[in-house]
Design a protein around this motif. Sequence first.
Motif, PDB file in Angstrom:
ATOM      1  N   TYR A   1       8.414  -0.593 -14.501  1.00 42.11           N
ATOM      2  CA  TYR A   1       8.716  -2.012 -14.326  1.00 42.11           C
ATOM      3  C   TYR A   1      10.144  -2.199 -14.820  1.00 42.11           C
ATOM      4  N   PHE A   2      11.004  -2.647 -13.928  1.00 42.47           N
ATOM      5  CA  PHE A   2      12.422  -2.795 -14.242  1.00 42.47           C
ATOM      6  C   PHE A   2      12.773  -4.246 -14.513  1.00 42.47           C
ATOM      7  N   ASP A   3      13.534  -4.455 -15.555  1.00 46.58           N
ATOM      8  CA  ASP A   3      14.140  -5.748 -15.865  1.00 46.58           C
ATOM      9  C   ASP A   3      15.635  -5.486 -15.811  1.00 46.58           C
ATOM     10  N   GLY A   4      16.269  -5.944 -14.731  1.00 44.57           N
ATOM     11  CA  GLY A   4      17.643  -5.545 -14.495  1.00 44.57           C
ATOM     12  C   GLY A   4      17.633  -4.056 -14.191  1.00 44.57           C
TER      13      GLY A   4
ATOM     14  N   MET B   1      10.791  -5.914 -11.043  1.00 43.55           N
ATOM     15  CA  MET B   1      10.571  -5.057  -9.906  1.00 43.55           C
ATOM     16  C   MET B   1       9.884  -3.777 -10.383  1.00 43.55           C
ATOM     17  N   ILE B   2       8.886  -3.331  -9.609  1.00 46.81           N
ATOM     18  CA  ILE B   2       8.167  -2.103  -9.930  1.00 46.81           C
ATOM     19  C   ILE B   2       8.536  -1.041  -8.898  1.00 46.81           C
ATOM     20  N   LYS B   3       8.854   0.165  -9.403  1.00 46.03           N
ATOM     21  CA  LYS B   3       9.193   1.287  -8.532  1.00 46.03           C
ATOM     22  C   LYS B   3       8.553   2.552  -9.087  1.00 46.03           C
ATOM     23  N   PHE B   4       8.446   3.552  -8.216  1.00 47.65           N
ATOM     24  CA  PHE B   4       8.021   4.867  -8.669  1.00 47.65           C
ATOM     25  C   PHE B   4       9.181   5.500  -9.427  1.00 47.65           C
ATOM     26  N   ILE B   5       8.860   6.173 -10.530  1.00 51.40           N
ATOM     27  CA  ILE B   5       9.876   6.799 -11.368  1.00 51.40           C
ATOM     28  C   ILE B   5       9.489   8.251 -11.638  1.00 51.40           C
ATOM     29  N   THR B   6      10.390   8.973 -12.264  1.00 51.24           N
ATOM     30  CA  THR B   6      10.114  10.369 -12.615  1.00 51.24           C
ATOM     31  C   THR B   6       9.335  10.443 -13.926  1.00 51.24           C
ATOM     32  N   THR B   7       8.749  11.595 -14.146  1.00 48.21           N
ATOM     33  CA  THR B   7       8.049  11.828 -15.409  1.00 48.21           C
ATOM     34  C   THR B   7       8.987  11.586 -16.588  1.00 48.21           C
TER      35      THR B   7
ATOM     36  N   GLY C   1       8.562  -1.218 -18.793  1.00 44.95           N
ATOM     37  CA  GLY C   1       7.131  -0.946 -18.782  1.00 44.95           C
ATOM     38  C   GLY C   1       6.848   0.262 -17.910  1.00 44.95           C
ATOM     39  N   ILE C   2       5.829   1.008 -18.277  1.00 46.35           N
ATOM     40  CA  ILE C   2       5.471   2.210 -17.518  1.00 46.35           C
ATOM     41  C   ILE C   2       3.956   2.324 -17.409  1.00 46.35           C
TER      42      ILE C   2
ATOM     43  N   MET D   1      -1.922  -4.041 -11.485  1.00 49.16           N
ATOM     44  CA  MET D   1      -2.190  -4.576 -10.150  1.00 49.16           C
ATOM     45  C   MET D   1      -1.460  -3.767  -9.083  1.00 49.16           C
ATOM     46  N   PHE D   2      -0.231  -3.375  -9.338  1.00 48.85           N
ATOM     47  CA  PHE D   2       0.532  -2.549  -8.403  1.00 48.85           C
ATOM     48  C   PHE D   2      -0.184  -1.206  -8.199  1.00 48.85           C
ATOM     49  N   ALA D   3      -0.625  -0.603  -9.299  1.00 51.20           N
ATOM     50  CA  ALA D   3      -1.315   0.685  -9.220  1.00 51.20           C
ATOM     51  C   ALA D   3      -2.590   0.567  -8.388  1.00 51.20           C
ATOM     52  N   MET D   4      -3.373  -0.481  -8.615  1.00 48.64           N
ATOM     53  CA  MET D   4      -4.613  -0.649  -7.853  1.00 48.64           C
ATOM     54  C   MET D   4      -4.312  -0.849  -6.369  1.00 48.64           C
ATOM     55  N   ASN D   5      -3.287  -1.602  -6.057  1.00 50.57           N
ATOM     56  CA  ASN D   5      -2.901  -1.807  -4.665  1.00 50.57           C
ATOM     57  C   ASN D   5      -2.467  -0.481  -4.031  1.00 50.57           C
ATOM     58  N   TYR D   6      -1.679   0.290  -4.747  1.00 52.41           N
ATOM     59  CA  TYR D   6      -1.229   1.593  -4.258  1.00 52.41           C
ATOM     60  C   TYR D   6      -2.418   2.517  -3.987  1.00 52.41           C
ATOM     61  N   LEU D   7      -3.405   2.524  -4.881  1.00 50.73           N
ATOM     62  CA  LEU D   7      -4.542   3.439  -4.760  1.00 50.73           C
ATOM     63  C   LEU D   7      -5.452   3.121  -3.581  1.00 50.73           C
ATOM     64  N   GLN D   8      -5.373   1.921  -3.035  1.00 45.39           N
ATOM     65  CA  GLN D   8      -6.218   1.555  -1.906  1.00 45.39           C
ATOM     66  C   GLN D   8      -6.090   2.539  -0.753  1.00 45.39           C
ATOM     67  N   GLN D   9      -4.924   3.100  -0.545  1.00 46.67           N
ATOM     68  CA  GLN D   9      -4.727   4.025   0.576  1.00 46.67           C
ATOM     69  C   GLN D   9      -5.548   5.304   0.447  1.00 46.67           C
ATOM     70  N   PHE D  10      -5.974   5.636  -0.752  1.00 49.85           N
ATOM     71  CA  PHE D  10      -6.751   6.851  -0.981  1.00 49.85           C
ATOM     72  C   PHE D  10      -8.251   6.589  -0.982  1.00 49.85           C
TER      73      PHE D  10
END
Length: 151
Positions: free
Chosen positions: A42-45, A1-7, A50-51, A94-103
């Motif tokens: 990127y979360f595993d459990g 699962m991919i989520k937004f995280i903090t710095t 991954g970041i 791929m997640f990042a590219m999909n997210y950037l489409q809105q901009f």
Amino acid sequence: MIKFITTQQTYPIRQAVLRDGKPIETCVFDGDDDATTKHLGYFDGGDVVGILSIFSNQVSRHSKKKYDEDAWQLRGMAVAEAAQRKGVGKALVMFAMNYLQQFEPTIFWCNAREGAVKFYERLGFYIVSDAFHVPGIGPHYVMMRELVKSL
């Protein structure tokens, strides 16, 4: 699962993979806390394995051509050693590219380590610079790809 995280959540993997043996302070990037910067995990459990960070930023001065279009920089992508070669990096990009489409950006670029060039080429990136040396890290290339508006 991919989520937004903090710095701060990027630092352990940045340090282990990108700055091995260097102090945690070397994991802090200019622009990390800008309003437009996003960090993906990127979360595993429950563990981040991954970041990837994305910054609103013009294409590097190392590029052979000057680009005036709006651009986003992929920076600080790293995958924990145990999770490498399992599609984590590809999923993050791929997640990042999909997210950037809105901009509606036109360019997604990065400074790729020499050893990562083939990975980025498989994702549609291409080299737009000569090799350049990042002190203390090694040879890099500016790589980019155009982003197509989603329909």
